[in-house]
Scaffold this active site. Structure first.
Site, PDB file in Angstrom:
ATOM      1  N   ARG A 154      46.556-107.245  64.205  1.00 56.15           N
ATOM      2  CA  ARG A 154      46.389-107.724  62.828  1.00 56.15           C
ATOM      3  C   ARG A 154      44.900-107.937  62.536  1.00 56.15           C
ATOM      4  NH1 ARG A 154      46.953-112.851  62.055  1.00 56.15           N
ATOM      5  NH2 ARG A 154      48.919-113.069  63.168  1.00 56.15           N
TER       6      ARG A 154
ATOM      7  N   TYR B  45      46.362-100.070  35.691  1.00 54.85           N
ATOM      8  CA  TYR B  45      47.541 -99.667  36.453  1.00 54.85           C
ATOM      9  C   TYR B  45      48.611-100.754  36.257  1.00 54.85           C
ATOM     10  CZ  TYR B  45      50.572 -98.941  40.454  1.00 54.85           C
ATOM     11  OH  TYR B  45      51.677 -98.765  41.254  1.00 54.85           O
TER      12      TYR B  45
ATOM     13  N   ASP C 225      38.351-100.572  40.806  1.00 56.97           N
ATOM     14  CA  ASP C 225      39.445 -99.809  41.402  1.00 56.97           C
ATOM     15  C   ASP C 225      39.079 -98.333  41.215  1.00 56.97           C
ATOM     16  OD1 ASP C 225      41.764 -98.326  41.876  1.00 56.97           O
ATOM     17  OD2 ASP C 225      43.101 -99.905  41.155  1.00 56.97           O
TER      18      ASP C 225
ATOM     19  N   LYS D  17      47.008 -92.444  47.115  1.00 61.86           N
ATOM     20  CA  LYS D  17      46.802 -91.402  46.119  1.00 61.86           C
ATOM     21  C   LYS D  17      45.909 -90.278  46.674  1.00 61.86           C
ATOM     22  CE  LYS D  17      49.248 -94.389  43.877  1.00 61.86           C
ATOM     23  NZ  LYS D  17      48.723 -95.371  42.950  1.00 61.86           N
TER      24      LYS D  17
END
Ligand SMILES: *Cc1c(COP(=O)(O)O)cnc(C)c1O
Length: 386
Positions: free
Chosen positions: A51, A103, A176, A201
């Protein structure tokens, strides 16, 4: 002597190129491990628990930091997890000024998660610098959150101008950069403090892996994100880190082909009698054409367009054959979506109307198929509506 490569295409292709001298392996190994053996008390290999850090993920994080020109990168399980981690930098009472056309998932997160936790979100049309400046002067603003081009209306924000305005009052600039990727646009060079990607994406590029990435421009911001990433824990798995690295290698050729296709499709749509408006920053008629050209190396591969009626739009969705009617974007396959009923349904109708996200609007993510097949598919699906 050969100079070290400076073209981003070369850097992209070399993403994750392994330098293991023992085996000579070209591809980065997938370190499928949760934990690491300590050599002894007080000793560590640098890896303790996945992690916190994992060697495969670390390669991806280093690559994205390099590509965006930041101090450090962070890989998350999804784009939304990356956004949630960045919003974790703020506390109740803070104000974030965001683009009004965002978005849908980010809008939903802001409204149903950040706002109930006391973070104030103000939306402005950031393609309008005066409106943005007025908002920034109105009150103390902790951060601005930019998407450019916006999703789905493709409005362009001047990253350098907004960053300069924000910097005067110590406001953090978050971009973004999912639609453009570091190949086409590098927000940190334009003044941004934090860059976010949905790696799902264009970076992944094959519609097969979810991923979120964050790049911090400076070490102090990077340290805060590192803390949040480890504390909240939505990290990217070793296998998915490897898949995103593999995707990045071909970004340059994929994006070039997608963008060339998009440019042709946008022009074709403009001249179609059933198409009312085309939103594509590569068209000279687009209000953000010059600005996008100034700050980015290309207009990208996303096109939104309005049909004469909602019935026409629904007919296109029913009849496309090569193009898939599916959410998401940035993959090799061309996808078509209906923002008002899919990605942006969580935005109230009045707001959607105000932004122009009407029921006759469709969004295309143009892939790498042969252009003639894509145009034939659109042409045939539009004929049904005639
Ligand atoms: C898809 C997307 C996101 C969210 O990413 P996920 O990987 O789906 O969680 C955020 N921003 C933009 C611009 C996107 O297109």
């Amino acid at each position: 002597m050969l100079k070290t490569p400076h073209h981003i295409d070369t850097d992209l292709c070399r993403a994750g190129l392994c330098t293991d001298e023992k085996t000579g392996a070209i591809s980065t190994p997938i370190y499928q491990t949760a934990t690491y053996r300590h050599l002894g008390p007080g000793q560590s290999t640098g890896f303790d628990y996945s992690r916190t850090s994992n060697p495969t993920r670390a390669v991806l994080e280093r690559e994205i930091a390099h590509l965006e020109g930041g101090a450090a990168g962070f890989a998350f399980s999804t784009g939304m997890a990356a956004i949630a981690a960045v919003i974790g930098l703020f506390k109740p009472g803070d104000t974030i000024v965001a683009c009004d056309d965002l978005y849908g998932g980010t809008y939903r997160f802001f409204e149903t998660f950040a706002r109930p936790h006391g973070i104030k979100i103000v939306y402005v049309d950031m393609s309008d610098l005066k409106e943005t400046q007025a908002e920034l002067l109105l009150e103390e603003v902790a951060a601005v959150f930019i998407e450019t081009p916006t999703n789905p209306i493709m409005k362009i924000t001047d990253i350098a101008e907004v960053s300069a305005m924000a910097k005067r009052s110590g406001t953090l600039v978050i971009v973004d950069n999912t639609f453009m990727t570091p190949l086409l646009q590098r927000p940190i060079e334009l003044g941004a403090d934090i860059v976010i990607h949905s790696g799902t994406k264009f970076l992944g590029g094959h519609n097969d892996t979810l991923c979120g990435l964050v790049v911090a421009a400076t070490k102090p911001t990077a340290d805060k994100i590192a803390f949040i990433q480890n504390a909240s824990g939505a990290v990217l798995s070793p296998m998915d880190s490897w898949l995103i690295l593999r995707g990045i290698k071909t970004l340059s050729v994929r994006m070039q082909r997608s963008q060339d296709n998009a440019q042709e499709i946008a022009a074709w749509l403009t001249s179609h009698p059933l198409v009312e408006t085309v939103f594509y920053p590569g068209l000279e008629t687009h209000p953000g054409f010059a600005l996008n050209k100034k700050q980015a190396k290309g207009p990208g591969a996303l096109i939104s367009f309005k049909l004469k009626s909602t019935a026409h739009a629904l007919s296109v969705l029913r009849h496309v054959k090569i193009i898939s009617f599916a959410e998401s974007l940035g993959g090799v396959e061309t996808l078509i979506t209906h923002p008002a009923r899919q990605t942006h349904t969580d935005i109230p109708q009045e707001t959607r109307d105000c932004l122009g996200i009407s029921d006759n609007l469709l969004r295309l993510s143009v892939g790498i198929e042969h252009i003639d097949d894509l145009i034939a598919d659109l042409s045939h699906s539009l004929e049904y509506a005639l």
